[in-house]
Design a protein around this motif. Structure first.
Motif, mmCIF file in Angstrom:
data_model
loop_
_atom_site.group_PDB
_atom_site.id
_atom_site.type_symbol
_atom_site.label_atom_id
_atom_site.label_comp_id
_atom_site.label_asym_id
_atom_site.label_seq_id
_atom_site.Cartn_x
_atom_site.Cartn_y
_atom_site.Cartn_z
ATOM 1 N N SER A 133 55.538 39.524 44.265
ATOM 2 C CA SER A 133 55.095 39.894 42.926
ATOM 3 C C SER A 133 54.596 41.337 42.931
ATOM 4 C CB SER A 133 53.955 38.990 42.453
ATOM 5 O OG SER A 133 54.368 37.655 42.428
ATOM 6 N N THR A 139 49.634 22.143 36.291
ATOM 7 C CA THR A 139 48.690 23.232 36.511
ATOM 8 C C THR A 139 49.267 24.184 37.541
ATOM 9 O OG1 THR A 139 47.557 21.961 38.204
ATOM 10 C CG2 THR A 139 46.664 21.816 35.979
ATOM 11 N N PRO A 140 49.129 25.485 37.304
ATOM 12 C CA PRO A 140 49.684 26.427 38.272
ATOM 13 C C PRO A 140 48.957 26.307 39.609
ATOM 14 C CG PRO A 140 48.456 27.585 36.556
ATOM 15 C CD PRO A 140 48.493 26.145 36.187
ATOM 16 N N GLN A 141 49.737 26.386 40.672
ATOM 17 C CA GLN A 141 49.149 26.274 42.002
ATOM 18 C C GLN A 141 48.447 27.575 42.344
ATOM 19 O OE1 GLN A 141 51.891 25.045 44.962
ATOM 20 N NE2 GLN A 141 50.408 25.139 46.597
ATOM 21 N N ARG A 142 47.206 27.478 42.750
ATOM 22 C CA ARG A 142 46.416 28.657 43.088
ATOM 23 C C ARG A 142 46.371 28.825 44.591
ATOM 24 N NH1 ARG A 142 40.953 28.878 39.786
ATOM 25 N NH2 ARG A 142 40.658 30.362 41.438
ATOM 26 N N THR A 146 49.654 39.205 40.067
ATOM 27 C CA THR A 146 49.659 37.918 39.368
ATOM 28 C C THR A 146 50.677 37.019 40.036
ATOM 29 O OG1 THR A 146 49.028 38.955 37.295
ATOM 30 C CG2 THR A 146 50.015 36.765 37.151
ATOM 31 N N GLU A 147 50.211 35.814 40.375
ATOM 32 C CA GLU A 147 51.054 34.843 41.061
ATOM 33 C C GLU A 147 50.813 33.472 40.451
ATOM 34 O OE1 GLU A 147 51.580 33.348 45.664
ATOM 35 O OE2 GLU A 147 50.600 35.247 45.270
ATOM 36 N N ASN A 148 51.882 32.811 40.001
ATOM 37 C CA ASN A 148 51.790 31.483 39.382
ATOM 38 C C ASN A 148 50.791 31.446 38.234
ATOM 39 O OD1 ASN A 148 53.681 30.379 41.152
ATOM 40 N ND2 ASN A 148 52.110 29.932 42.664
ATOM 41 N N GLY A 149 50.752 32.490 37.430
ATOM 42 C CA GLY A 149 49.878 32.516 36.266
ATOM 43 C C GLY A 149 48.444 32.911 36.544
ATOM 44 N N THR A 150 48.071 33.158 37.783
ATOM 45 C CA THR A 150 46.707 33.564 38.125
ATOM 46 C C THR A 150 46.738 34.975 38.674
ATOM 47 O OG1 THR A 150 46.139 31.276 38.668
ATOM 48 C CG2 THR A 150 44.659 32.976 39.491
ATOM 49 N N THR A 151 45.800 35.810 38.207
ATOM 50 C CA THR A 151 45.697 37.173 38.704
ATOM 51 C C THR A 151 44.643 37.216 39.798
ATOM 52 O OG1 THR A 151 46.336 38.052 36.558
ATOM 53 C CG2 THR A 151 45.206 39.563 38.046
ATOM 54 N N HIS A 170 53.554 38.673 48.032
ATOM 55 C CA HIS A 170 54.353 37.453 47.891
ATOM 56 C C HIS A 170 55.511 37.670 46.925
ATOM 57 C CE1 HIS A 170 50.461 35.206 49.048
ATOM 58 N NE2 HIS A 170 51.161 35.457 50.128
#
Length: 181
Positions: free
Chosen positions: A137, A64-67, A155-160, A135
């Motif tokens: 991005s 799972t992408p880290q949020r 968007t970072e690690n798949g989360t916007t 970061h």
């Protein structure tokens, strides 16, 4: 009222013992049939699709992408209190609840929230001179005219994520977003 016009003879009563005997006999036949069926050789049902892990195994194996936890250093900003931990229905707040902060230096208020199902922010082929990054991005920004709200998305690690404020400009929001952990 029903009349017996033909005058049929009275039925003989079946003895109570015969009824009990029939019940026991039918139970014995059913038990024997079950024993015979289980004693016969049979094959275990095969899986319809062989050759790979189940859907659940695949889902748990996927990382799972880290949020971001949406936390800022205490010397920079103070989180504003959330109104309760539940919404009006009694359910717990969802993970997409905006986090609001007040800057210690200026008392400016801003909010940060992960935006589910948002289109990922990707950098254009040629980055403009005023491009911002969070970061590392690429970050997209705009100012909503009627309310003068500055908005910054990345968007970072798949989360916007989105950070917004009425008083802070996009460059200030990008600096604050860089401090988020």
């Amino acid at each position: 009222m029903i009349l017996d016009l033909e005058g049929a003879a009275a039925q003989k009563v079946i003895s109570a013992r015969l009824g009990q005997m029939l019940s026991i006999a039918s139970a014995a036949v059913a038990a024997a049939a079950l024993l015979v069926m289980s004693a016969l050789p049979h094959e275990a049902p095969s899986r319809a699709l062989e050759g790979g892990p189940s859907i659940l195994e695949q889902a748990f194996a996927r990382p799972t992408p880290q949020r971001l936890s949406l936390v800022l250093p205490a010397d920079i900003a103070v989180p504003l209190s959330q109104i309760g931990t539940q919404d009006g229905t009694g359910n717990r707040r969802s993970a997409i609840t905006p986090r609001s902060f007040r800057l210690r230096a200026s008392n400016d208020v801003f909010s940060v929230v992960p935006v589910p199902n948002a289109t990922p922010i990707t950098p254009p082929a040629q980055r403009p001179a005023d491009a911002l990054a969070v970061h590392g991005s690429y970050a997209q920004w705009w100012i909503t005219e009627p309310t003068s709200v500055s908005v910054l998305r990345w968007t970072e690690n798949g989360t916007t994520y989105e950070i917004s404020s009425r008083t802070l400009r996009p460059k200030d929001l990008a600096r604050l977003a860089d401090l988020l952990r």
